[in-house]
Design an enzyme around this catalytic site. Sequence first.
Site, short mmCIF file in Angstrom:
data_model
loop_
_atom_site.label_atom_id
_atom_site.label_comp_id
_atom_site.label_asym_id
_atom_site.label_seq_id
_atom_site.Cartn_x
_atom_site.Cartn_y
_atom_site.Cartn_z
NE ARG A 235 38.20 -0.03 27.11
CZ ARG A 235 37.74 0.58 26.01
NH1 ARG A 235 36.91 -0.05 25.21
NH2 ARG A 235 38.11 1.80 25.71
CG ASP A 259 33.86 -5.13 18.99
OD1 ASP A 259 34.32 -5.70 17.97
OD2 ASP A 259 34.04 -3.93 19.23
CD GLU A 264 40.52 -5.54 23.33
OE1 GLU A 264 39.37 -6.03 23.40
OE2 GLU A 264 40.74 -4.39 22.92
CG HIS A 296 38.16 -3.00 20.49
ND1 HIS A 296 38.70 -3.00 21.76
CD2 HIS A 296 37.39 -1.88 20.43
CE1 HIS A 296 38.27 -1.94 22.42
NE2 HIS A 296 37.48 -1.25 21.63
P1 NAD Z 1 29.41 6.69 29.05
O1 NAD Z 1 30.40 7.24 30.00
O2 NAD Z 1 28.52 7.60 28.28
O3 NAD Z 1 28.47 5.63 29.79
C1 NAD Z 1 28.94 4.73 30.73
C2 NAD Z 1 27.79 4.50 31.70
O4 NAD Z 1 28.21 3.49 32.62
C3 NAD Z 1 27.43 5.74 32.52
O5 NAD Z 1 26.03 5.95 32.48
C4 NAD Z 1 27.91 5.41 33.92
O6 NAD Z 1 27.12 6.01 34.93
C5 NAD Z 1 27.75 3.91 33.90
N1 NAD Z 1 28.48 3.23 34.96
C6 NAD Z 1 29.65 3.60 35.55
N2 NAD Z 1 29.96 2.72 36.51
C7 NAD Z 1 28.98 1.78 36.52
C8 NAD Z 1 28.73 0.64 37.30
N3 NAD Z 1 29.57 0.29 38.27
N4 NAD Z 1 27.63 -0.10 37.03
C9 NAD Z 1 26.76 0.26 36.05
N5 NAD Z 1 26.94 1.36 35.29
C10 NAD Z 1 28.03 2.11 35.52
O7 NAD Z 1 30.27 5.77 28.05
P2 NAD Z 1 29.84 5.25 26.61
O8 NAD Z 1 30.29 6.22 25.58
O9 NAD Z 1 28.41 4.84 26.62
O10 NAD Z 1 30.79 3.97 26.50
C11 NAD Z 1 30.55 2.81 27.27
C12 NAD Z 1 31.78 1.93 27.17
O11 NAD Z 1 31.86 1.42 25.83
C13 NAD Z 1 33.09 2.68 27.41
O12 NAD Z 1 33.44 2.65 28.76
C14 NAD Z 1 34.08 1.91 26.55
O13 NAD Z 1 34.74 0.99 27.40
C15 NAD Z 1 33.22 1.14 25.54
N6 NAD Z 1 33.48 1.47 24.14
C16 NAD Z 1 33.75 0.45 23.28
C17 NAD Z 1 33.97 0.71 21.93
C18 NAD Z 1 34.25 -0.40 20.93
O14 NAD Z 1 34.69 -0.11 19.82
N7 NAD Z 1 33.97 -1.64 21.24
C19 NAD Z 1 33.93 2.04 21.48
C20 NAD Z 1 33.61 3.05 22.41
C21 NAD Z 1 33.40 2.77 23.74
#
Ligand code: NAD
Length: 337
Positions: A235, A259, A264, A296
């Site tokens: 994000r 990305d 954005e 994105h």
């Molecule tokens: P997920 O929930 O499986 O993993 C997120 C991880 O972050 C978890 O292990 C959680 O414990 C950890 N976390 C939470 N707070 C934290 C902190 N303060 N410090 C460190 N780690 C922390 O999510 P995911 O499916 O792996 O997705 C990760 C991120 O990717 C999402 O939050 C989303 O914003 C982003 N995303 C982007 C796209 C894209 O197209 N660019 C697509 C999907 C997801």
Amino acid sequence: MRVAVFGTKPYDRRFLLAANEAFGHQLKFYEPRLDADTVELARGCTAVCVFVNDVVDAHVLGLLAEGGTRLVALRCAGFNNVDLAAAGQLGIEVVRVPAYSPHAVSEFTIGLMLALDRKIPRAWNRVRENNFALDGLIGRNLNGRIAGVVGTGKIGALVARALRLGFGCEVLASDIAEDPELIEAGVVYVDRSELLAASDIVTLHCPLTPDTHHMIDDAAIARARDGLMVVNTSRGALIDTNALIRGLKSRKIGGVALDVYEQEADLFFEDLSSEIIDDDMFQRLLTFPNVLITGHQAFLTEEALSSIAGTTLQSIADAERGLPLANRVDASLVRPG
Ligand code: NAD
């Protein structure tokens, strides 16, 4: 169920219509994003289906509730654009697609790293002009470098594994919960400030929360190793973009691949190629030769779009039947800083 689908692009329509053959929801597709100006389009629709940059704040939720909407279905994993407390007070359920294809995002992340580091976009531009000179295209091996993965959930774990087991990086990780399988694979958990100070490459995969907002700021950059590469497919607001620009100008930061971008919502997902862009910060970012930006698109694979459509429509069907919502999000999922 009658569903207003906001921010619809041709690919959304294609995958949602295909998946809807199994559900038969009444899908009403709208191109604009959901916000205070477009919320009226949802009047009479029990559900709205939205994406990452739709505005689902307390004001919009109040108007949705007035119009009869009972469900917000996010066709994405992140939910930072939804005021979950307001939704809860209004009795509006919120569902998301927690895992549509972590591979889509993790593979794209590695792709960005390689493209930035090995200067592949610059090389391709040259070759298109029959310029086969290699000056200025020297890259770095990933092998042996220290990569810091912030957030080792579904996506971050795949990135950490690929970097560790595929490329032979030393991988540091920080998360509020450690993944024992990653530790077994040789990933070393450290606290976030240690990770930011010790890594050659930092890649962000945690959600945007009060704790993670602007985690890459002037202070973090000042403590980082010279030439740090920053990669963000999570994000935009995880990074203070002005601080990033200062870090690039001072040469402290050696490369940036994004990305996502904190402003954005005003740019991405639209063709603005004939427009004047008012966002000076974004325009400045584009001037650096060592910055690579995509709009994105890390999620954008056939597999992910198909999975997003199926899961979203299943959640809507479950809500219609009063079944428990497996992918429900509520305020308890947001960990305060
Ligand atoms: P997920 O929930 O499986 O993993 C997120 C991880 O972050 C978890 O292990 C959680 O414990 C950890 N976390 C939470 N707070 C934290 C902190 N303060 N410090 C460190 N780690 C922390 O999510 P995911 O499916 O792996 O997705 C990760 C991120 O990717 C999402 O939050 C989303 O914003 C982003 N995303 C982007 C796209 C894209 O197209 N660019 C697509 C999907 C997801």
